[in-house]
Design a protein around this motif. Structure first.
Motif, short mmCIF file in Angstrom:
data_model
loop_
_atom_site.label_atom_id
_atom_site.label_comp_id
_atom_site.label_asym_id
_atom_site.label_seq_id
_atom_site.Cartn_x
_atom_site.Cartn_y
_atom_site.Cartn_z
N GLN A 1 -2.90 2.94 -8.36
CA GLN A 1 -1.73 2.96 -8.23
C GLN A 1 -0.29 4.38 -8.56
O GLN A 1 -0.70 5.50 -8.26
CB GLN A 1 -1.40 2.64 -9.86
N PRO B 1 2.08 -1.54 -1.81
CA PRO B 1 3.24 -1.46 -0.55
C PRO B 1 3.03 -2.58 0.33
O PRO B 1 2.71 -3.10 0.32
CB PRO B 1 1.54 -0.17 0.10
N SER C 1 -3.21 0.62 -1.99
CA SER C 1 -2.76 2.01 -1.81
C SER C 1 -2.59 3.38 -0.91
O SER C 1 -3.89 3.60 -0.71
CB SER C 1 -1.87 2.56 -3.03
#
Length: 315
Positions: free
Chosen positions: A62, A131, A93
């Motif tokens: 995160q 993302p 991510s």
């Protein structure tokens, strides 16, 4: 990351948080690296052959990982003891590329990315803080270029793929192009607290998309009594590991035979299972020996993707 379809929002109960607050708070395990060091120090040599997954409920990369560097610290501890088992990452991510140096230094490591679509617009309204899908696909390619084995988790399998089959084919093709070696798939979980969240994000979508999710909701309700949890091995294919409950023990290759109804005892037993490679949720009655279903582990390759795509549509 506040994804609309996420069923893990129940985890906030232990902190007094409601499911509606999911994605609006973050609790940092500041002592995670220290605990990892202590656990590794006392771990018997025989236990160090197991797979270590970072992580299944929340994303290990995160945004705040860039500040706290907890995942990197844990990887550093694993490197320090030369952990011989498989270290598996699951994330959405691109921050994971920061740790390529550590991942390549471990004896066995691989990285998976959750990719549910190739359409950035869809990923933005379903996975608000995550993302973009295109960035995740690029991350998989970057990891492969660095020599790190990769896999993809298509979870959940979005219901509107049933009416727009070309989107599913495009997703599989893009994953192959990114170099993944295998893929996991999972049914969408449409329990009431998730349905309420999904209704909000679907309100402005086209009618055919809303209808697909409505049909998935109906099937989910119909199959709720036969749904079972299975632990799938990923090194040589997909097979359900033996699991003991208060009434029965089952050892059946994934997709073959029948599984007993999931109950509370089975849920508790599932959580006690150790050394599992991965977990996937699959609906009972959707598979046959000749037809892999959603939840199966599939080796990469264009021909396999096409065959599996057709099987998913039939399911």
């Amino acid at each position: 990351m506040g994804c609309a379809y996420c069923f893990a929002s129940f985890a906030g109960r232990q902190f007094g948080r409601s499911v509606k607050e999911w994605g609006d708070y973050l609790y940092v395990k500041k002592n995670a690296v220290e605990l990892a060091r202590k656990e590794l120090a006392k771990m018997p040599e025989t236990k160090r052959r197991g797979t270590m997954l970072l992580s299944s409920v929340t994303d290990p990369y995160q945004g705040h990982e860039t500040k706290y560097r907890l995942t990197r610290g844990i990887l550093r501890e694993l490197k320090a003891v030369e952990y011989p088992g498989l270290v598996r990452i699951l994330t959405k991510s691109p921050v994971v590329t920061r740790d390529i140096d550590l991942l390549t230094s471990l004896p066995r490591a691989e990285v998976g990315m959750t990719v549910t679509t190739t359409d950035d617009k869809v990923s933005r309204w379903l996975e608000v803080r995550a993302p973009l899908a295109s960035r995740r696909l690029r991350t998989l390619a970057e990891l492969n270029e660095a020599g790190i084995p990769t896999y993809a988790f298509v979870g959940p399998l979005l219901p509107h793929f049933a009416t727009q089959r070309e989107l599913l084919d495009d997703l599989f093709g893009r994953l192959v192009d990114a170099g993944v070696s295998e893929v996991f798939m999972e049914h969408i979980n449409l329990k009431r607290y998730i349905r309420e969240r999904m209704d909000q994000v679907l309100a402005d979508e086209p009618e055919d998309v809303r209808e697909a999710y409505l049909q998935a909701r109906t099937r989910s309700t119909a199959n709720s009594s036969t749904r079972s949890w299975r632990s799938c091995w990923t090194n040589t294919g997909c097979g359900c590991a033996s699991r003991r409950s208060s009434t029965t023990t089952t050892t059946t290759p994934c997709g073959r035979g029948s599984h007993p109804r999931r109950d509370r005892d089975r849920d508790r037993d599932r959580d006690r299972v150790r050394g599992r490679r991965a977990r996937c949720a699959s609906g009972g009655g959707l598979r046959s020996p000749a037809t892999p279903g959603v939840g199966a582990v599939v080796p990469a390759g264009p021909a396999v993707w096409r065959r599996h795509s057709s099987a998913v549509r039939r399911a």
